[in-house]
Scaffold this motif. Structure first.
Motif, PDB file in Angstrom:
ATOM      1  N   ALA A 237     -18.582   0.954   1.095  1.00  0.00           N
ATOM      2  CA  ALA A 237     -17.718   0.500   2.181  1.00  0.00           C
ATOM      3  C   ALA A 237     -16.581  -0.367   1.643  1.00  0.00           C
ATOM      4  CB  ALA A 237     -18.539  -0.290   3.201  1.00  0.00           C
ATOM      5  N   LEU A 238     -16.903  -1.293   0.777  1.00  0.00           N
ATOM      6  CA  LEU A 238     -15.898  -2.195   0.212  1.00  0.00           C
ATOM      7  C   LEU A 238     -14.893  -1.440  -0.647  1.00  0.00           C
ATOM      8  CD1 LEU A 238     -14.917  -5.066  -0.089  1.00  0.00           C
ATOM      9  CD2 LEU A 238     -16.645  -5.448  -1.849  1.00  0.00           C
ATOM     10  N   THR A 239     -15.376  -0.486  -1.441  1.00  0.00           N
ATOM     11  CA  THR A 239     -14.497   0.297  -2.305  1.00  0.00           C
ATOM     12  C   THR A 239     -13.514   1.125  -1.488  1.00  0.00           C
ATOM     13  OG1 THR A 239     -16.121   0.438  -4.085  1.00  0.00           O
ATOM     14  CG2 THR A 239     -14.406   2.116  -4.053  1.00  0.00           C
ATOM     15  N   LEU A 240     -14.008   1.777  -0.473  1.00  0.00           N
ATOM     16  CA  LEU A 240     -13.155   2.673   0.304  1.00  0.00           C
ATOM     17  C   LEU A 240     -12.032   1.922   1.002  1.00  0.00           C
ATOM     18  CD1 LEU A 240     -15.845   5.060   1.751  1.00  0.00           C
ATOM     19  CD2 LEU A 240     -14.081   5.626   0.094  1.00  0.00           C
ATOM     20  N   VAL A 241     -12.313   0.729   1.491  1.00  0.00           N
ATOM     21  CA  VAL A 241     -11.269  -0.038   2.169  1.00  0.00           C
ATOM     22  C   VAL A 241     -10.319  -0.673   1.151  1.00  0.00           C
ATOM     23  CG1 VAL A 241     -10.787  -1.954   3.732  1.00  0.00           C
ATOM     24  CG2 VAL A 241     -12.731  -0.436   4.164  1.00  0.00           C
ATOM     25  N   SER A 242     -10.862  -1.353   0.158  1.00  0.00           N
ATOM     26  CA  SER A 242     -10.015  -2.051  -0.817  1.00  0.00           C
ATOM     27  C   SER A 242      -9.219  -1.079  -1.676  1.00  0.00           C
ATOM     28  CB  SER A 242     -10.877  -2.943  -1.719  1.00  0.00           C
ATOM     29  OG  SER A 242     -11.538  -3.928  -0.972  1.00  0.00           O
ATOM     30  N   VAL A 243      -9.906  -0.056  -2.199  1.00  0.00           N
ATOM     31  CA  VAL A 243      -9.256   0.899  -3.097  1.00  0.00           C
ATOM     32  C   VAL A 243      -8.530   1.984  -2.312  1.00  0.00           C
ATOM     33  CG1 VAL A 243      -9.632   2.592  -4.935  1.00  0.00           C
ATOM     34  CG2 VAL A 243     -10.932   0.455  -4.916  1.00  0.00           C
ATOM     35  N   GLY A 244      -9.260   2.620  -1.367  1.00  0.00           N
ATOM     36  CA  GLY A 244      -8.665   3.726  -0.639  1.00  0.00           C
ATOM     37  C   GLY A 244      -7.469   3.315   0.197  1.00  0.00           C
ATOM     38  N   LEU A 245      -7.593   2.211   0.899  1.00  0.00           N
ATOM     39  CA  LEU A 245      -6.527   1.797   1.804  1.00  0.00           C
ATOM     40  C   LEU A 245      -5.448   0.989   1.091  1.00  0.00           C
ATOM     41  CD1 LEU A 245      -5.477   1.761   4.692  1.00  0.00           C
ATOM     42  CD2 LEU A 245      -6.955  -0.207   5.149  1.00  0.00           C
ATOM     43  N   PHE A 246      -5.842  -0.057   0.375  1.00  0.00           N
ATOM     44  CA  PHE A 246      -4.849  -0.987  -0.166  1.00  0.00           C
ATOM     45  C   PHE A 246      -4.390  -0.626  -1.584  1.00  0.00           C
ATOM     46  CE2 PHE A 246      -7.118  -3.522   3.086  1.00  0.00           C
ATOM     47  CZ  PHE A 246      -6.033  -3.808   3.900  1.00  0.00           C
ATOM     48  N   TRP A 247      -5.299  -0.368  -2.512  1.00  0.00           N
ATOM     49  CA  TRP A 247      -4.876  -0.029  -3.869  1.00  0.00           C
ATOM     50  C   TRP A 247      -4.060   1.257  -3.885  1.00  0.00           C
ATOM     51  CZ3 TRP A 247      -9.067  -0.979  -8.186  1.00  0.00           C
ATOM     52  CH2 TRP A 247      -9.463  -2.321  -8.163  1.00  0.00           C
ATOM     53  N   ASN A 248      -4.542   2.296  -3.204  1.00  0.00           N
ATOM     54  CA  ASN A 248      -3.812   3.563  -3.205  1.00  0.00           C
ATOM     55  C   ASN A 248      -2.471   3.441  -2.489  1.00  0.00           C
ATOM     56  OD1 ASN A 248      -5.698   4.952  -4.698  1.00  0.00           O
ATOM     57  ND2 ASN A 248      -6.721   5.849  -2.940  1.00  0.00           N
ATOM     58  N   GLY A 249      -2.431   2.647  -1.418  1.00  0.00           N
ATOM     59  CA  GLY A 249      -1.160   2.421  -0.749  1.00  0.00           C
ATOM     60  C   GLY A 249      -0.164   1.710  -1.652  1.00  0.00           C
ATOM     61  N   LEU A 250      -0.640   0.701  -2.365  1.00  0.00           N
ATOM     62  CA  LEU A 250       0.216  -0.024  -3.301  1.00  0.00           C
ATOM     63  C   LEU A 250       0.657   0.883  -4.442  1.00  0.00           C
ATOM     64  CD1 LEU A 250       1.429  -2.763  -4.060  1.00  0.00           C
ATOM     65  CD2 LEU A 250      -0.704  -3.317  -5.233  1.00  0.00           C
ATOM     66  N   GLY A 251      -0.275   1.723  -4.934  1.00  0.00           N
ATOM     67  CA  GLY A 251       0.065   2.657  -6.008  1.00  0.00           C
ATOM     68  C   GLY A 251       1.106   3.664  -5.573  1.00  0.00           C
ATOM     69  N   ALA A 252       0.996   4.171  -4.350  1.00  0.00           N
ATOM     70  CA  ALA A 252       1.970   5.140  -3.839  1.00  0.00           C
ATOM     71  C   ALA A 252       3.356   4.515  -3.727  1.00  0.00           C
ATOM     72  CB  ALA A 252       1.516   5.663  -2.477  1.00  0.00           C
ATOM     73  N   ILE A 253       3.407   3.282  -3.222  1.00  0.00           N
ATOM     74  CA  ILE A 253       4.694   2.596  -3.104  1.00  0.00           C
ATOM     75  C   ILE A 253       5.315   2.367  -4.480  1.00  0.00           C
ATOM     76  CG2 ILE A 253       5.791   0.413  -2.435  1.00  0.00           C
ATOM     77  CD1 ILE A 253       3.696   0.247  -0.156  1.00  0.00           C
ATOM     78  N   THR A 254       4.476   1.946  -5.437  1.00  0.00           N
ATOM     79  CA  THR A 254       4.975   1.679  -6.790  1.00  0.00           C
ATOM     80  C   THR A 254       5.484   2.950  -7.447  1.00  0.00           C
ATOM     81  OG1 THR A 254       3.367  -0.119  -7.008  1.00  0.00           O
ATOM     82  CG2 THR A 254       4.400   0.676  -9.031  1.00  0.00           C
ATOM     83  N   LEU A 255       4.744   4.063  -7.298  1.00  0.00           N
ATOM     84  CA  LEU A 255       5.188   5.340  -7.857  1.00  0.00           C
ATOM     85  C   LEU A 255       6.518   5.780  -7.255  1.00  0.00           C
ATOM     86  CD1 LEU A 255       1.812   7.324  -8.035  1.00  0.00           C
ATOM     87  CD2 LEU A 255       3.289   6.760  -9.975  1.00  0.00           C
ATOM     88  N   ALA A 256       6.666   5.587  -5.949  1.00  0.00           N
ATOM     89  CA  ALA A 256       7.909   5.975  -5.285  1.00  0.00           C
ATOM     90  C   ALA A 256       9.085   5.141  -5.800  1.00  0.00           C
ATOM     91  CB  ALA A 256       7.770   5.815  -3.775  1.00  0.00           C
ATOM     92  N   ILE A 257       8.860   3.837  -5.945  1.00  0.00           N
ATOM     93  CA  ILE A 257       9.913   2.956  -6.456  1.00  0.00           C
ATOM     94  C   ILE A 257      10.251   3.308  -7.899  1.00  0.00           C
ATOM     95  CG2 ILE A 257      10.453   0.561  -7.073  1.00  0.00           C
ATOM     96  CD1 ILE A 257       8.801  -0.321  -4.656  1.00  0.00           C
ATOM     97  N   ALA A 258       9.220   3.701  -8.683  1.00  0.00           N
ATOM     98  CA  ALA A 258       9.435   4.028 -10.095  1.00  0.00           C
ATOM     99  C   ALA A 258      10.096   5.386 -10.282  1.00  0.00           C
ATOM    100  CB  ALA A 258       8.101   4.006 -10.835  1.00  0.00           C
ATOM    101  N   GLY A 259      10.251   6.153  -9.234  1.00  0.00           N
ATOM    102  CA  GLY A 259      10.988   7.409  -9.345  1.00  0.00           C
ATOM    103  C   GLY A 259      10.197   8.666  -9.068  1.00  0.00           C
ATOM    104  N   ALA A 260       8.897   8.548  -8.806  1.00  0.00           N
ATOM    105  CA  ALA A 260       8.105   9.743  -8.498  1.00  0.00           C
ATOM    106  C   ALA A 260       8.403  10.196  -7.073  1.00  0.00           C
ATOM    107  CB  ALA A 260       6.618   9.448  -8.654  1.00  0.00           C
ATOM    108  N   ASP A 261       8.520  11.506  -6.888  1.00  0.00           N
ATOM    109  CA  ASP A 261       8.795  12.045  -5.558  1.00  0.00           C
ATOM    110  C   ASP A 261       7.502  12.258  -4.786  1.00  0.00           C
ATOM    111  OD1 ASP A 261      11.583  12.218  -5.925  1.00  0.00           O
ATOM    112  OD2 ASP A 261      11.347  14.087  -7.056  1.00  0.00           O
TER     113      ASP A 261
END
Length: 254
Positions: free
Chosen positions: A178-202
């Motif tokens: 439960a903790l992994t899915l919320v912390s990693v799935g929701l927040f870490w992956n969201g942060l990773g997606a934003i960072t990838l987009a800013i870094a130039g990934a489409d």
């Protein structure tokens, strides 16, 4: 895409995220290769997968909040502890050769499954520990390292977090998932997606609606199953998925 291809994308996402939600990670095992198979370049598929995986965390969060499996304090702690690592990893992946890193990750994930299998009662019952200052600091370092892997690699890093929470903090598998899915799935992956987009990934936005629907429903269904079944069964699901993810990563390198 036509209607048939869109439906196939939705079903693949639903299956991948249901399994990941039950076991505590590994959605990229099916979802990322599916995106690549359908024609996306690796970097575009990774960024698109990260965006869709946020819905996995959201679906799981809805169910686990209702069932009371989540600790708000630990959720905030895990999210913040890995945040810097996720940002670093999302920037590093644009410069690091993927095959070598994925091969090593595959080996480590298989070792996670073997370790869990060897410890027969691991995670069956909660046994809180390392909640003092030193334990929390060491835990933060460990989660930061896993955050780097989460930001830079494609599949299975949630499994690291799940086992880390069980082994270091003494959570049972139900709490850890439960903790992994919320912390990693929701927040870490969201942060990773934003960072990838800013870094130039489409991000390939036309496929996002089908992926979000599959991820959201899969996250909820998997969390529902995790809430209903025993820690022993969740442990078995975790171990099976570690072997599947690890072998998939190794085969992709060979």
């Amino acid at each position: 895409m036509d209607i048939l291809a869109t439906f196939g994308l939705f079903v693949g996402s639903l299956i991948a995220n249901t399994l990941a939600s039950l076991a505590g990670g590994g959605a990229g095992l099916l979802q990322l290769p599916l995106l690549i198979f359908l024609g996306l370049a690796f970097s575009v598929a990774l960024a698109t997968h990260k965006v869709a995986s946020v819905a996995l965390g959201l679906g799981a969060a809805i169910r686990h909040c209702r069932s009371g499996n989540l600790s708000l304090a630990l959720t905030v702690y895990v999210t913040l502890a890995g945040a810097a690592g996720v940002i670093a990893g999302a920037n590093l992946i644009l410069f690091i050769p993927g095959p070598t890193a994925e091969g090593l990750l595959g080996v480590f994930i298989i070792l996670l499954g073997l370790y869990s299998r060897a410890r027969k009662t691991l995670g069956h019952e909660a046994d809180p520990k390392h909640r003092d200052t030193l334990g929390m600091v060491i835990g933060c370092v460990g989660l930061s390292v896993i955050g780097v892997l989460n930001g830079s690699l494609t599949a299975g890093t949630g499994l690291f977090v799940t086992l880390f929470l069980v082994r270091w903090f003494g959570l049972d598998y139900k709490q850890a998932v439960a903790l992994t899915l919320v912390s990693v799935g929701l927040f870490w992956n969201g942060l990773g997606a934003i960072t990838l987009a800013i870094a130039g990934a489409d991000i390939y936005w036309p496929w996002i609606p089908a992926l979000l629907a599959g991820s959201l429903l899969g996250g909820y269904f998997g969390a529902y199953m995790a809430d209903k079944y025993s820690n022993k069964l969740i442990k078995i699901a975790f171990e099976l998925l570690t072997f599947a993810v690890g072998i998939k990563l190794l085969v992709g390198v060979l």
